[in-house]
Design a protein around this motif. Sequence first.
Motif, PDB file in Angstrom:
ATOM      1  N   UNK A  39       0.851  -1.193   0.000  1.00 33.97           N
ATOM      2  CA  UNK A  39       0.000   0.000   0.000  1.00 33.97           C
ATOM      3  C   UNK A  39       0.884   1.239   0.000  1.00 33.97           C
ATOM      4  N   UNK A  40       0.424   2.242  -0.710  1.00 33.34           N
ATOM      5  CA  UNK A  40       1.109   3.532  -0.741  1.00 33.34           C
ATOM      6  C   UNK A  40       0.109   4.593  -0.293  1.00 33.34           C
ATOM      7  N   UNK A  41       0.567   5.512   0.539  1.00 29.83           N
ATOM      8  CA  UNK A  41      -0.344   6.541   1.047  1.00 29.83           C
ATOM      9  C   UNK A  41       0.282   7.911   1.039  1.00 29.83           C
ATOM     10  N   UNK A  48       3.731  13.652   3.558  1.00 25.41           N
ATOM     11  CA  UNK A  48       4.026  12.237   3.756  1.00 25.41           C
ATOM     12  C   UNK A  48       3.004  11.571   4.678  1.00 25.41           C
ATOM     13  N   UNK A  49       2.836  10.281   4.494  1.00 27.85           N
ATOM     14  CA  UNK A  49       1.980   9.488   5.379  1.00 27.85           C
ATOM     15  C   UNK A  49       2.830   8.651   6.323  1.00 27.85           C
ATOM     16  N   UNK A  50       4.102   8.944   6.418  1.00 30.27           N
ATOM     17  CA  UNK A  50       4.991   8.190   7.299  1.00 30.27           C
ATOM     18  C   UNK A  50       4.418   8.174   8.717  1.00 30.27           C
ATOM     19  N   UNK A  51       4.312   6.975   9.270  1.00 30.02           N
ATOM     20  CA  UNK A  51       3.815   6.830  10.639  1.00 30.02           C
ATOM     21  C   UNK A  51       2.311   6.654  10.752  1.00 30.02           C
ATOM     22  N   UNK A  52       1.574   6.827   9.643  1.00 31.61           N
ATOM     23  CA  UNK A  52       0.123   6.649   9.689  1.00 31.61           C
ATOM     24  C   UNK A  52      -0.195   5.184   9.993  1.00 31.61           C
ATOM     25  N   UNK A  53      -1.117   4.968  10.917  1.00 27.11           N
ATOM     26  CA  UNK A  53      -1.479   3.611  11.320  1.00 27.11           C
ATOM     27  C   UNK A  53      -2.234   2.889  10.209  1.00 27.11           C
ATOM     28  N   UNK A  70       5.774   3.306   6.414  1.00 27.72           N
ATOM     29  CA  UNK A  70       7.199   3.529   6.659  1.00 27.72           C
ATOM     30  C   UNK A  70       7.623   4.926   6.172  1.00 27.72           C
ATOM     31  N   UNK A  71       8.904   5.194   6.199  1.00 26.03           N
ATOM     32  CA  UNK A  71       9.428   6.515   5.816  1.00 26.03           C
ATOM     33  C   UNK A  71       9.102   6.871   4.375  1.00 26.03           C
ATOM     34  N   UNK A  72       8.857   5.852   3.535  1.00 28.20           N
ATOM     35  CA  UNK A  72       8.502   6.085   2.133  1.00 28.20           C
ATOM     36  C   UNK A  72       6.991   6.083   1.927  1.00 28.20           C
ATOM     37  N   UNK A  73       6.219   6.145   3.024  1.00 33.12           N
ATOM     38  CA  UNK A  73       4.750   6.133   2.977  1.00 33.12           C
ATOM     39  C   UNK A  73       4.231   4.850   2.338  1.00 33.12           C
ATOM     40  N   UNK A  88      -6.424   2.748   6.305  1.00 32.28           N
ATOM     41  CA  UNK A  88      -5.402   3.791   6.445  1.00 32.28           C
ATOM     42  C   UNK A  88      -6.000   4.770   7.437  1.00 32.28           C
ATOM     43  N   UNK A  89      -5.443   4.832   8.657  1.00 34.78           N
ATOM     44  CA  UNK A  89      -6.068   5.609   9.728  1.00 34.78           C
ATOM     45  C   UNK A  89      -5.170   6.756  10.182  1.00 34.78           C
ATOM     46  N   UNK A  90      -5.420   7.928   9.609  1.00 39.43           N
ATOM     47  CA  UNK A  90      -4.629   9.109   9.962  1.00 39.43           C
ATOM     48  C   UNK A  90      -5.376   9.998  10.942  1.00 39.43           C
ATOM     49  N   UNK A  91      -6.401   9.435  11.591  1.00 42.99           N
ATOM     50  CA  UNK A  91      -7.156  10.205  12.580  1.00 42.99           C
ATOM     51  C   UNK A  91      -8.551  10.525  12.087  1.00 42.99           C
ATOM     52  N   UNK A  92      -9.309  11.147  12.975  1.00 42.42           N
ATOM     53  CA  UNK A  92     -10.710  11.442  12.677  1.00 42.42           C
ATOM     54  C   UNK A  92     -10.854  12.250  11.382  1.00 42.42           C
ATOM     55  N   UNK A  93     -11.673  11.729  10.492  1.00 42.26           N
ATOM     56  CA  UNK A  93     -11.915  12.405   9.218  1.00 42.26           C
ATOM     57  C   UNK A  93     -10.813  12.188   8.194  1.00 42.26           C
TER      58      UNK A  93
END
Length: 105
Positions: A39-41, A48-53, A70-73, A88-93
Amino acid sequence: MKKMMITAMTLAVLALAATAFAHTPLCDCFDNGDGTVSCEGGFSDGSSASGVKMYVKDGSGKVLQEGAMNADSEFNFKKPEGSYTVLFDAGEGHAVEINGADIVE
């Protein structure tokens, strides 16, 4: 009356500015054909999406695998048997859920 018009116009400009600076989460997954999925995000503003759960859930919603971009999203996982979804859970909304049936080679 003029003061109300200026206030209304100021609020409209602020609302439009907030929309312009909003970022939309983006995520896409691909079946690698070897029993794994990649997956790419990221976000629509290029951040970047680095660190997104990330969560992989079975058809009943039970979490089978979890991790983070990861560091490359990117996030890679072993493709589960049966139906599944990827969250892909980057928080509410700021979540994107992908049905495993839509993940193809």
